[in-house]
Design an enzyme around this catalytic site. Structure first.
Site, PDB file in Angstrom:
ATOM      1  N   TYR A 258       0.842  -1.214   0.000  1.00  0.00           N
ATOM      2  CA  TYR A 258       0.000   0.000   0.000  1.00  0.00           C
ATOM      3  C   TYR A 258       0.872   1.258   0.000  1.00  0.00           C
ATOM      4  CZ  TYR A 258      -3.100   3.737   1.438  1.00  0.00           C
ATOM      5  OH  TYR A 258      -3.766   4.935   1.511  1.00  0.00           O
TER       6      TYR A 258
ATOM      7  N   ARG B 297       1.306   6.219  -7.149  1.00  0.00           N
ATOM      8  CA  ARG B 297       0.146   7.066  -7.479  1.00  0.00           C
ATOM      9  C   ARG B 297       0.556   8.526  -7.558  1.00  0.00           C
ATOM     10  NH1 ARG B 297      -5.127   6.877  -3.622  1.00  0.00           N
ATOM     11  NH2 ARG B 297      -3.542   7.042  -1.990  1.00  0.00           N
TER      12      ARG B 297
ATOM     13  N   TYR C  61      -1.003  12.802   6.754  1.00  0.00           N
ATOM     14  CA  TYR C  61      -0.610  11.717   7.653  1.00  0.00           C
ATOM     15  C   TYR C  61       0.878  11.839   7.991  1.00  0.00           C
ATOM     16  CZ  TYR C  61      -4.799   8.669   7.244  1.00  0.00           C
ATOM     17  OH  TYR C  61      -6.043   8.114   7.325  1.00  0.00           O
TER      18      TYR C  61
ATOM     19  N   ARG D 134     -11.581  13.076   2.087  1.00  0.00           N
ATOM     20  CA  ARG D 134     -12.483  12.146   2.790  1.00  0.00           C
ATOM     21  C   ARG D 134     -13.840  12.015   2.103  1.00  0.00           C
ATOM     22  NH1 ARG D 134      -9.203   9.085   5.940  1.00  0.00           N
ATOM     23  NH2 ARG D 134      -7.794  10.419   7.121  1.00  0.00           N
TER      24      ARG D 134
ATOM     25  N   GLU E 115     -14.258  -1.310   6.142  1.00  0.00           N
ATOM     26  CA  GLU E 115     -14.243   0.022   5.544  1.00  0.00           C
ATOM     27  C   GLU E 115     -15.525   0.173   4.732  1.00  0.00           C
ATOM     28  OE1 GLU E 115     -10.470   1.557   3.951  1.00  0.00           O
ATOM     29  OE2 GLU E 115     -11.525   1.989   2.081  1.00  0.00           O
TER      30      GLU E 115
HETATM   31  C1  3EB Z   1      -7.644   5.647   5.807  1.00  0.00           C
HETATM   32  O1  3EB Z   1      -8.493   6.303   6.402  1.00  0.00           O
HETATM   33  C2  3EB Z   1      -8.102   4.337   5.244  1.00  0.00           C
HETATM   34  O2  3EB Z   1      -5.272   5.545  -0.388  1.00  0.00           O
HETATM   35  O3  3EB Z   1      -6.916   6.140  -1.694  1.00  0.00           O
HETATM   36  C3  3EB Z   1      -9.272   5.013   2.547  1.00  0.00           C
HETATM   37  C4  3EB Z   1      -9.685   5.596   1.342  1.00  0.00           C
HETATM   38  C5  3EB Z   1      -7.958   4.641   2.704  1.00  0.00           C
HETATM   39  C6  3EB Z   1      -8.770   5.817   0.305  1.00  0.00           C
HETATM   40  C7  3EB Z   1      -6.483   5.730  -0.612  1.00  0.00           C
HETATM   41  C8  3EB Z   1      -7.048   4.878   1.657  1.00  0.00           C
HETATM   42  C9  3EB Z   1      -7.445   5.450   0.474  1.00  0.00           C
HETATM   43  O4  3EB Z   1      -6.472   6.005   5.701  1.00  0.00           O
HETATM   44  C10 3EB Z   1      -7.480   4.002   3.955  1.00  0.00           C
END
Ligand code: 3EB
Length: 331
Positions: free
Chosen positions: A146, A153, A206, A219, A325
Site C-alpha cells: 500500500y 500514485r 498523515y 475524505r 471500511e
Molecule cells: C484511511 O483512512 C483508510 O489511499 O486512496 C481510505 C480511502 C484509505 C482511500 C487511498 C485509503 C485510500 O487512511 C485508507
C-alpha cells in the site's frame, strides 16, 4: 441561428446510483446507463460494452449490479485500453494494468495514463477514484505494497494535487491474487469541493510513520451540482490518524458509522438539503477483511441502517488492523 440558452435549460448534472438485481443485459439496454459494476464470482467476468466493469472482490451473498445512470444520452468506447462512457455532464473511465509484483510501477503507469486522459478530456475533474490491488498489506515497513502504491500514485499523477483538487477515493486489496491493478473513476465538467472530516487528520497530512508518501485523497467530495449525491471515500475506524479498536469488529464498525455521520454533517453545512443520516437515498459498499466476519457485518448493518441498500464485499483495508471500511453515496 441558435436559440438563447434559456430556451434549452441544461439539466443539472445528476448521478443516480442503484443496486439492481436485474440482469446485466437489461441494464446495458438503457441509453442513460453510464456504468454498471458486477461483484464477485457470480457476476459476468467481462462484457463487450465498455460500460460494464467486473470487480473481482468476493461478495457476501449474491451482490446486485451497481448501476450509474445519468440524465442524458451516453456515448462510450475504448481507447488505448481505457474503457470510457460520457453523458449528462459526467464521464466514467476504467483501466487495468498487469501487476507483476511491482505495485509502485503499476500505479505510476496507471496514474500517468489517468493524468493524460483527464488532461485531454472535456470532463477533466476527477470526483471519485477506486483502486483495487492485490496483497495490499504485504511487505514490511515502507516496502508494504500500500505504501509503494501511494508512492507510485503520487508520481504518476505527475504533480502534487492541491488539497482543493483532491478527489474522494477508495483503495482496497483483493483477498486472492488477481495479477492486476484496477483503477476506475468518475469525472465531471465542473470541479467539486473536497471535504475533510473534523474527526480525522487529512490523509494527505498523515505523519511519516504511515509511509514516505501520504495518500492523496479527500475524505469526501461534494459535486458542484445540487442534483449530485455526496461522494464518500473509503472510510475506516481511523480517528486523528490512528486506527481504533484493533480488537473489536463491532467497535470499528461503530467508529466507521461515526466518521460517515461526521462527513455528512460537514457536507450539510454547505448543502443543508442533504439528509442528516444515511437512509433510503444512500448507497453503501462495505469491505470486510476476514471472510468469517462477513455475516456479522451484514447483520450489524441490517440492524443499524435497515433502510440503506448495501453491497458487502470481502476485501482488505490498507492497514492490517482495520477490519472494515465503507464507501458510498449519500443524498
Ligand atoms: C484511511 O483512512 C483508510 O489511499 O486512496 C481510505 C480511502 C484509505 C482511500 C487511498 C485509503 C485510500 O487512511 C485508507
Amino acid at each position: 441561428m441558435s436559440l438563447p440558452s434559456s430556451a434549452h435549460p441544461a439539466r443539472a448534472t445528476a448521478l443516480h446510483v442503484a443496486f439492481d438485481a436485474a440482469p446485466l443485459a437489461g441494464a446495458l439496454a438503457d441509453p442513460r446507463l453510464l456504468a454498471a459494476f458486477g461483484f464477485g464470482a457470480d457476476a459476468p467476468a467481462a462484457h463487450a460494452d465498455p460500460r460494464y466493469l467486473h470487480v473481482a472482490l468476493p461478495a457476501f451473498g449474491r451482490a446486485p449490479l451497481e448501476c450509474w445512470r445519468v440524465d442524458g444520452e451516453v456515448t462510450h468506447g475504448r481507447d488505448d485500453g481505457i474503457a470510457w462512457s460520457t453523458g449528462g455532464g459526467l464521464q466514467f473511465g476504467a483501466l487495468a494494468l498487469a501487476d507483476d509484483g511491482d505495485i509502485e510501477a503499476a500505479a505510476d503507469a496507471a496514474y500517468a495514463r489517468l493524468h493524460d486522459w483527464l488532461a485531454g478530456s472535456d470532463h477533466p475533474h476527477p470526483l471519485r477514484i477506486w483502486n483495487y490491488l492485490d496483497a495490499i498489506t504485504e511487505g514490511k515497513g515502507d516496502a508494504e505494497r500500500y505504501r509503494r502504491f501511494c508512492v507510485g500514485r503520487a508520481r504518476g499523477i505527475g504533480r502534487e494535487l492541491a488539497p482543493g483538487e483532491l478527489p474522494a477515493a477508495t483503495a482496497i486489496g483483493h483477498p486472492a491474487r488477481s495479477g492486476r491493478f484496477q483503477l476506475y473513476w468518475l469525472s465531471a465538467r465542473e470541479p467539486g469541493t473536497p471535504l475533510e472530516n473534523p474527526r480525522q487528520v487529512q490523509a494527505w497530512r498523515y505523519p511519516r510513520q504511515y509511509g514516505p508518501q501520504p495518500p492523496g485523497f479527500a475524505r469526501a467530495l461534494l459535486p458542484a451540482s445540487p442534483a449530485m449525491p455526496l461522494l464518500l471515500s473509503g472510510t475506516a475506524a481511523v480517528v486523528g490518524h490512528a486506527s481504533q479498536h484493533g480488537d473489536s469488529l463491532d467497535a470499528q464498525l461503530d467508529e466507521v458509522l461515526a466518521n460517515l455521520g461526521s462527513l455528512i454533517g460537514t457536507a450539510r453545512a454547505m448543502r443543508p438539503g442533504l439528509p442528516a443520516q444515511p437512509g433510503a437515498g444512500s448507497r453503501l459498499k462495505v469491505y470486510v477483511r476476514d471472510a468469517d466476519a462477513l455475516p456479522r457485518v451484514d447483520a450489524l448493518l441490517q440492524s443499524r441502517l435497515p433502510e440503506v441498500p448495501r453491497i458487502v464485499l470481502h476485501g482488505h483495508v490498507c492497514r492490517r488492523e482495520l477490519r472494515v471500511e465503507i464507501d458510498g453515496t449519500h443524498g
